[in-house]
Design a protein around this motif. Structure first.
Motif, short mmCIF file in Angstrom:
data_model
loop_
_atom_site.label_atom_id
_atom_site.label_comp_id
_atom_site.label_asym_id
_atom_site.label_seq_id
_atom_site.Cartn_x
_atom_site.Cartn_y
_atom_site.Cartn_z
N GLY A 67 48.61 -0.27 62.23
CA GLY A 67 49.60 0.51 62.82
C GLY A 67 50.54 1.46 61.90
O GLY A 67 50.33 1.44 60.61
N VAL A 68 51.28 2.25 62.31
CA VAL A 68 51.88 3.42 61.58
C VAL A 68 53.36 3.62 62.10
O VAL A 68 53.65 3.35 63.41
CB VAL A 68 51.32 4.80 61.43
CG1 VAL A 68 49.97 4.59 60.60
CG2 VAL A 68 51.15 5.31 62.92
N ILE A 69 54.27 3.82 61.59
CA ILE A 69 55.71 4.16 61.75
C ILE A 69 56.07 5.38 61.06
O ILE A 69 55.95 5.44 59.82
CB ILE A 69 56.86 3.17 61.23
CG1 ILE A 69 56.28 1.93 62.20
CG2 ILE A 69 57.81 3.86 61.98
CD1 ILE A 69 56.72 0.68 61.48
N SER A 70 56.21 6.62 61.69
CA SER A 70 56.55 8.05 61.09
C SER A 70 57.27 8.77 61.94
O SER A 70 57.04 8.58 63.41
CB SER A 70 54.86 8.53 61.01
OG SER A 70 55.16 10.13 60.60
N GLY A 71 57.98 9.70 61.48
CA GLY A 71 58.67 10.66 62.34
C GLY A 71 58.06 12.16 62.51
O GLY A 71 58.39 12.88 63.04
N THR A 72 56.50 11.94 62.07
CA THR A 72 55.87 13.20 62.03
C THR A 72 54.70 13.09 62.91
O THR A 72 53.86 12.53 62.51
CB THR A 72 55.27 13.77 60.61
OG1 THR A 72 56.54 13.68 59.71
CG2 THR A 72 54.94 15.15 60.93
N PRO A 73 54.83 13.52 64.27
CA PRO A 73 53.44 13.06 65.12
C PRO A 73 52.24 13.63 64.81
O PRO A 73 51.16 12.81 64.95
CB PRO A 73 53.97 14.14 66.46
CG PRO A 73 55.58 14.15 66.57
CD PRO A 73 55.98 14.20 64.97
N SER A 74 52.24 14.81 63.98
CA SER A 74 51.05 15.17 63.42
C SER A 74 50.22 14.21 62.48
O SER A 74 49.18 14.13 62.36
CB SER A 74 50.79 16.61 62.96
OG SER A 74 52.16 16.54 61.75
N LYS A 75 51.15 13.51 61.43
CA LYS A 75 50.73 12.66 60.77
C LYS A 75 50.00 11.62 61.34
O LYS A 75 49.27 10.85 60.91
CB LYS A 75 51.75 12.31 59.68
CG LYS A 75 52.10 13.12 58.54
CD LYS A 75 52.89 12.59 57.31
CE LYS A 75 54.12 13.14 57.09
NZ LYS A 75 54.80 12.34 56.30
N ILE A 76 51.06 11.19 62.50
CA ILE A 76 50.45 9.94 63.21
C ILE A 76 48.89 9.96 63.75
O ILE A 76 48.20 9.35 63.45
CB ILE A 76 51.38 9.70 64.16
CG1 ILE A 76 52.85 9.24 63.69
CG2 ILE A 76 50.91 8.38 65.33
CD1 ILE A 76 53.94 8.69 64.72
#
Ligand code: NAD
Length: 334
Positions: A31-40
């Motif tokens: 899983g991932v947690i990020s504020g940047t949709p493109s990185k996700i």
């Protein structure tokens, strides 16, 4: 069983951990947690991460309801670790947090309390605690090969670039080189000597006050005294490249490592000869071992839990205090 991990903060170190985890047997990036949709999106395609395991900084408390994630690995800037770890613990997930665990001892204590209350583990990314040559020196020290330990030297630094990065922003970094790289000398002084310091003295020098603003240390040298009488002399800096050296001396022998904490391979020798243990990617070994700690209750040779990290934060607090006052500061770590 496999430890199913989400990484929070998809920056350069998070990416390194993710790549290294691909070689793990007991740990898996899910899983991932990020504020940047493109990185996700990018990480989803790189690591086959399903939509249901992707979160942002607003909604990640919902990870509580996700049965497919066991732990969250925090690889965000230092100042964010405290609040993020407490939220992860409240969501009932184990916390793996990058160093420095927090900005000061008070924050560290709050994180430990939150994880205890939630009955989750709190581990800190001290990758050197699993590194083979480091462990060999520790084994030799315990075996008495160096005799009574008298002296440790830890030199840790690199020349920092981009002046706009978070590492040079007091709000996000919590300090300067000491928080970031000097912590390796602090922690190393403890695992190399096998003792916790009882006093500290420290001096700061700053050659570039424009780049290194108030509260962001460029260079600090510090000295630590241990109960046995052993002493440590350390340097932490953001203005020299290739500064990465540990030296341990006892009455009967020595260990010398250079590089001593870089990503490797670590190189070193003792009075008995070269250290020849093979190099394995540090983050791979670390995640494999951390899975063992969390899932099987394995005990590492050198602790990597919140209490261990809290000791380093107490020493950091004391070093900054010693710099400010010019005084010798007494320490009580346990
Ligand atoms: P980085 O800048 O490359 O990555 C940080 C990530 O956090 C970025 O993706 C950024 O977008 C994200 N982020 C989330 N919220 C943010 C906010 N409010 N402000 C700024 N960025 C935000 O940094 P890094 O080098 O990956 O370091 C991250 C952490 O990992 C630090 O605590 C650092 O000390 C630690 N680290 C540990 C090691 C090690 O060997 N154990 C090595 C490097 C870094």
């Amino acid at each position: 069983p496999v430890l199913r991990v989400a990484i929070m903060g998809l920056g350069s170190y998070g990416s390194r951990v993710a790549d290294a985890m691909q070689a793990c047997v007991k740990a898996k990036l899910v899983g991932v947690i990020s504020g940047t949709p493109s990185k996700i999106k990018d990480w989803q395609s790189r690591f086959s991460i399903p939509d249901k395991n992707c979160y942002n900084y607003e909604n990640f408390d919902r990870i509580k309801d996700n049965k497919d994630i066991d732990a969250v690995y925090i690889t965000t800037p230092n100042a964010l670790h405290h609040d993020e770890a407490i939220r992860i613990a409240a969501a009932g997930k184990h916390v793996i947090c990058e160093k420095p665990m927090a900005l000061n001892a008070k924050q560290g204590q709050e994180m430990i309390a939150a994880c205890k209350k939630a009955n989750v583990k709190l581990l800190v990314g001290y990758r050197m605690h699993f590194e083979a040559k480091t462990l060999e020196v520790i084994r030799m020290r315990k075996n008495g090969d160096f005799g009574k330990i008298m002296f440790f030297q830890g030199l840790c630094g690199f020349r920092i670039g981009d002046p706009t990065q978070w590492r040079l922003n007091k709000e996000l970094a919590g300090g300067g080189s000491l928080m970031d790289i000097g912590i390796y000398a602090i922690n190393g002084s403890r695992y190399m000597t096998g003792e916790d310091p009882i006093w500290v003295t420290a001096q700061e020098t700053k050659t570039d006050p424009v780049k290194f603003k108030e509260g962001v240390d460029e260079t600090i040298q510090f000295q630590l005294g241990f109960p046995s009488g052993a002493v440590a002399s350390c340097l932490s800096t953001y203005n020299m490249n290739y500064l990465d050296r540990f030296y341990l001396n006892g009455e009967k022998g020595f260990a010398e490592m250079q590089p001593s904490t870089g990503y490797g391979p670590i190189r070193g020798r003792t009075h008995k000869g070269e250290l020849t243990q093979p190099h394995v990617t540090h983050q791979t070994v670390q995640m494999e071992e951390m899975a063992g700690i969390i899932l099987e209750g394995k005990q590492p040779v050198v602790a990597v839990d919140g209490e261990e990290a809290l000791k380093d934060l107490k020493i950091i607090d004391a070093i900054y205090h010693a710099v400010k006052t010019g005084q010798k500061v007494d320490l009580k770590l346990s």
